[in-house]
Structure formats: structure tokens, C-alpha cells
Design a protein around this motif. Structure first.
Motif, PDB file in Angstrom:
ATOM      1  N   GLY A  72       9.698   8.775  -6.317  1.00 42.49           N
ATOM      2  CA  GLY A  72      10.477   9.519  -6.980  1.00 42.49           C
ATOM      3  C   GLY A  72      10.498  10.817  -6.449  1.00 42.49           C
ATOM      4  O   GLY A  72      10.902  11.995  -7.087  1.00 42.49           O
ATOM      5  N   GLY A  73      10.580  10.990  -5.084  1.00 40.40           N
ATOM      6  CA  GLY A  73      10.360  12.362  -4.291  1.00 40.40           C
ATOM      7  C   GLY A  73      11.658  12.546  -3.273  1.00 40.40           C
ATOM      8  O   GLY A  73      11.545  13.494  -2.877  1.00 40.40           O
ATOM      9  N   GLY A  74      12.487  11.784  -3.396  1.00 38.03           N
ATOM     10  CA  GLY A  74      13.725  11.916  -2.570  1.00 38.03           C
ATOM     11  C   GLY A  74      13.432  11.463  -0.971  1.00 38.03           C
ATOM     12  O   GLY A  74      14.126  11.799  -0.263  1.00 38.03           O
ATOM     13  N   LEU A  75      12.194  10.786  -0.858  1.00 38.71           N
ATOM     14  CA  LEU A  75      11.911  10.279   0.299  1.00 38.71           C
ATOM     15  C   LEU A  75      12.182   8.823   0.788  1.00 38.71           C
ATOM     16  O   LEU A  75      11.842   8.197   1.788  1.00 38.71           O
ATOM     17  CB  LEU A  75      10.424  10.661   0.837  1.00 38.71           C
ATOM     18  N   GLY A  76      12.452   8.207  -0.369  1.00 39.35           N
ATOM     19  CA  GLY A  76      13.237   6.819  -0.096  1.00 39.35           C
ATOM     20  C   GLY A  76      12.153   5.925  -0.071  1.00 39.35           C
ATOM     21  O   GLY A  76      12.477   4.637   0.478  1.00 39.35           O
ATOM     22  N   GLY A  77      11.004   6.300  -0.526  1.00 40.61           N
ATOM     23  CA  GLY A  77       9.906   5.088  -0.246  1.00 40.61           C
ATOM     24  C   GLY A  77      10.168   3.810  -0.882  1.00 40.61           C
ATOM     25  O   GLY A  77      10.264   2.548  -0.229  1.00 40.61           O
ATOM     26  N   LYS A 112       0.855  -1.087   0.099  1.00 43.56           N
ATOM     27  CA  LYS A 112      -0.048   0.043  -0.191  1.00 43.56           C
ATOM     28  C   LYS A 112       0.792   1.200  -0.094  1.00 43.56           C
ATOM     29  O   LYS A 112       1.507   1.469   0.884  1.00 43.56           O
ATOM     30  CB  LYS A 112      -0.981   0.084   1.309  1.00 43.56           C
ATOM     31  N   LYS A 113       0.891   1.944  -1.063  1.00 41.58           N
ATOM     32  CA  LYS A 113       1.832   3.078  -1.355  1.00 41.58           C
ATOM     33  C   LYS A 113       1.291   4.327  -0.785  1.00 41.58           C
ATOM     34  O   LYS A 113       0.107   4.577  -1.177  1.00 41.58           O
ATOM     35  CB  LYS A 113       2.367   3.378  -2.775  1.00 41.58           C
ATOM     36  N   THR A 114       2.038   4.886  -0.011  1.00 39.55           N
ATOM     37  CA  THR A 114       1.536   6.298   0.337  1.00 39.55           C
ATOM     38  C   THR A 114       2.829   7.253   0.406  1.00 39.55           C
ATOM     39  O   THR A 114       2.430   8.428   0.050  1.00 39.55           O
ATOM     40  CB  THR A 114       1.321   6.339   2.054  1.00 39.55           C
ATOM     41  N   ILE A 115       3.876   6.898   0.363  1.00 35.43           N
ATOM     42  CA  ILE A 115       5.222   7.709   0.141  1.00 35.43           C
ATOM     43  C   ILE A 115       5.146   8.150  -1.432  1.00 35.43           C
ATOM     44  O   ILE A 115       5.239   7.065  -2.210  1.00 35.43           O
ATOM     45  CB  ILE A 115       6.396   7.061   0.599  1.00 35.43           C
ATOM     46  N   PRO A 116       5.089   9.370  -1.729  1.00 31.96           N
ATOM     47  CA  PRO A 116       5.341   9.851  -3.150  1.00 31.96           C
ATOM     48  C   PRO A 116       6.437   9.324  -3.628  1.00 31.96           C
ATOM     49  O   PRO A 116       7.696   9.169  -3.259  1.00 31.96           O
ATOM     50  CB  PRO A 116       5.148  11.242  -3.380  1.00 31.96           C
TER      51      PRO A 116
END
Ligand SMILES: C[C@@](CO)(OP(=O)(O)O)[C@H](O)COP(=O)(O)OP(=O)(O)OC[C@H]1O[C@@H](n2ccc(N)nc2=O)[C@H](O)[C@@H]1O
Ligand SMILES: Nc1ncnc2c1ncn2[C@@H]1O[C@H](COP(=O)(O)OP(=O)(O)O)[C@@H](O)[C@H]1O
Length: 293
Positions: free
Chosen positions: A104-109, A98-102
């Protein structure tokens, strides 16, 4: 499928937290094309959820659908395949993300999803790899992945894999994700390094952790290249010192209160996402990884 439904069907839930880079210095370019960096990784309470159900089929399958990531390219699936040789031959797993972290955002998801898959399957398949062994395996998946296995806020060097615990102060942040994303590889490729940067020393550095003194060397290039992303940066920067995380395109500011963050987030530009988050001290599965949970 909803979380309860997945659990009723025998899936176990695991969390994959995002990270911020509180600063990021690019030191130099290496012969293998990667760049030596110095950064402080800060875990935050923004999570993807991984649901894992093991079986005895020997097969690894992704049971969630993600239009923009092919199953075979998914870092979570790649992580499971990498660990498989350390498990019994018949060990298999169904993985629902279940993806929540955007992305390609630099948030390391993606990196964090992969690390959580390694931590969870190491326990579920009883592979008995140590934290150090998991970190070494993780590096094959990406420069950011070992940090999520390390599981504590860290001062990082090398390409991000040389990790030292680093105590950060409790802090709330507002993270804004522009609609446009950027590729990590392209951001590093467009860097114009004229000379090596002098490396910082960890000792005494914590005093300098004031947003005003911290830079992300990748930020300037992204702001120059992507006008839409630069507009989002300018908007956030009016409230406090906005900073890009990793190779972008997300930006963050430190908050004096959660309420302040919510109020700013309500006014955010169209087509952006806003997250009011807290810094974490440890990865939520830190104990599982150390084998004590
Ligand atoms: C820049 C950072 C900072 O935390 O974060 P993100 O923005 O990706 O989250 C990371 O070092 C990224 O880690 P990760 O996303 O795992 O990168 P990788 O898949 O290993 O690398 C993608 C590409 O970026 C370039 N790259 C990456 C890391 C690095 N230290 N030097 C590089 O030059 C390489 O061209 C590489 O092929
Ligand atoms: N499970 C995953 N979640 C997110 N991205 C993934 C995943 N598996 C592979 N990827 C790929 O990794 C890229 C980087 O993803 P992510 O780690 O979310 O961003 P960043 O490296 O900028 O922090 C994505 O654009 C996507 O193509």
C-alpha cells in the motif's frame, strides 16, 4: 523458509521489481469510476522474491504466510488462477512470496508480484501466451499490472494500461515509506476534480523530466488528509524535491550519489523505512517473457 532451503526443495526464484511514478496527472473521471491518468512508470531495483514450484496436482497454493493478505485475496494467487485455463488440467503450483516492497505504498508491489507470477507460470506451465495476451490478462488484476508485463519504463495513459516505451536517465533515488499506508481507491475517491486536465504530449516531454516541474495530482489530497504522512513528506522535502509515488504513501527524491542517500536515510524519522534504489531499464525477467531466456 530461507531461499536456499526453498531451492533445495525444488522451488525456482523469480524477482518482482517495484516502480515509481515520476509524475502522475489525473486527466478525468470515467463512467466506470476509474480515472484516466498520464504517468511515467520507472522500474527500480527494490524486489519482492517469488519462489515457485510446479506440480501435477492441479492445485494452486500459497506456502508463505502473510497476516494481512488472505491467500484467496493475494494477487499472486489470483494471477495463477487467471492463467490456469491456458495450462494443462493437472498443472499446479506452490508459491512462496518473500515480501520486501512495503504494501500500500504506491510502489506497485502487489501488482508486480502478480505480473511475475504470470510471466513465470506462462513459461513453467508452457501456456505460450504472448506478451500482449499476458498484458490483457493482467489488466483484470489491476490497472498497474500490465506495466510490469510490458517490462520497460513507460509513458502510460488510459488507466495506466496504454503503454509506450519511455527512456529515462540513469538515476538513484531515496524512497521513504511512512508507517501509515493509504488505499488507492480511497485516494482516487477523495479527489476533487473541477475540470478535465489538458493531456500532455509525449513528444518533447523528456526535457521536462526535472523533479521541480513534475507533480503527482494525488499528492495534495494525501498530504491534507493524513497528518502523519505529511510530516514524513516535509522531512524528506528539506533535502530535495520530494514526490509521492502513485497513490502513496511512499515518497522519493533523486540523489546525486548513493552515499548521499545512505546518509539521509540514516536520519529518517522513527517508524519509517528507507531504501536507496537505482532505476532499472528493463524488468529482470524481460527475456523470459519474450520467450528468449
Ligand atoms: C495509482 C497507481 C499509479 O501507478 O498506482 P498505485 O499507487 O496503486 O501503485 C495505479 O494507477 C493504481 O493501480 P492499481 O493499484 O493496480 O489499481 P486498481 O487495483 O486497478 O484500482 C484500485 C482502485 O483505484 C481507483 N483507480 C485506480 C486506477 C485509476 N487509473 N483510476 C482509479 O480511479 C479505482 O477506484 C479502483 O477501484
Ligand atoms: N502479493 C501482494 N502483495 C502486496 N499486496 C497485495 C498482494 N496481494 C494483494 N495485495 C493487496 O493489494 C494492496 C495494494 O498493494 P500494493 O500493490 O503493494 O500497493 P500499491 O498499489 O499502493 O502500490 C495491498 O494493500 C493488499 O491488500
Amino acid at each position: 523458509m530461507q531461499a536456499n532451503e526453498l531451492k533445495e526443495n525444488g522451488y525456482q526464484e523469480f524477482l518482482a521489481p517495484a516502480k515509481l511514478n515520476l509524475f502522475l496527472h489525473v486527466i478525468n473521471k470515467r463512467l466506470d469510476g476509474y480515472h484516466n491518468i498520464q504517468t511515467v512508470f520507472q522500474l527500480i531495483d527494490l524486489y519482492d522474491n517469488l519462489f515457485i514450484k510446479t506440480n501435477e496436482s492441479g492445485l494452486i497454493r500459497r506456502t508463505s504466510h502473510h497476516a494481512n493478505i488472505q491467500e484467496s485475496d493475494d494477487l499472486t494467487i489470483k494471477a495463477a488462477h487467471l492463467l490456469k485455463p491456458f495450462a494443462n488440467k493437472q498443472s499446479g503450483a506452490d508459491i512462496f512470496i518473500k515480501k520486501t516492497i512495503p504494501m500500500g505504498g504506491g510502489l506497485g508491489g502487489g501488482s508486480s508480484d502478480a505480473a511475475t507470477a504470470l510471466i513465470a507460470l506462462n513459461a513453467l506451465w508452457d501456456c505460450q501466451l504472448t506478451q500482449q495476451e499476458l498484458q490483457e490478462l493482467a489488466l483484470k488484476l489491476g490497472a498497474d499490472v500490465p506495466f510490469f508485463i510490458f517490462g520497460q519504463n513507460a509513458w502510460a495513459e488510459g488507466i495506466g494500461e496504454k503503454l509506450t516505451p519511455f527512456q529515462t536517465k540513469p538515476q538513484d533515488y531515496l524512497v521513504i515509506a511512512p508507517r501509515e499506508t493509504v488505499s488507492t481507491r480511497e485516494v482516487f475517491e477523495s479527489l476533487e476534480l473541477t475540470k478535465d486536465r489538458i493531456p500532455l504530449k509525449i513528444a518533447g516531454f523528456s526535457n521536462e523530466l526535472d523533479p521541480k516541474n513534475l507533480v503527482n495530482d494525488l499528492e495534495k489530497g494525501v498530504l491534507k488528509e493524513f497528518k502523519g504522512i505529511a510530516l514524513v513528506f516535509d522531512w524528506l522535502n528539506q533535502f530535495s524535491h520530494a514526490k509521492m509515488t502513485g497513490s502513496g504513501s511512499c515518497f522519493f527524491i533523486s540523489l546525486s550519489s548513493v552515499d548521499e542517500g545512505k546518509k539521509i536515510a540514516e536520519k529518517r524519522p522513527e517508524h519509517t523505512l528507507g531504501f536507496v534504489v537505482k532505476g532499472l531499464n528493463n524488468h529482470p525477467h524481460f527475456n523470459l517473457m519474450l520467450g528468449t531466456e
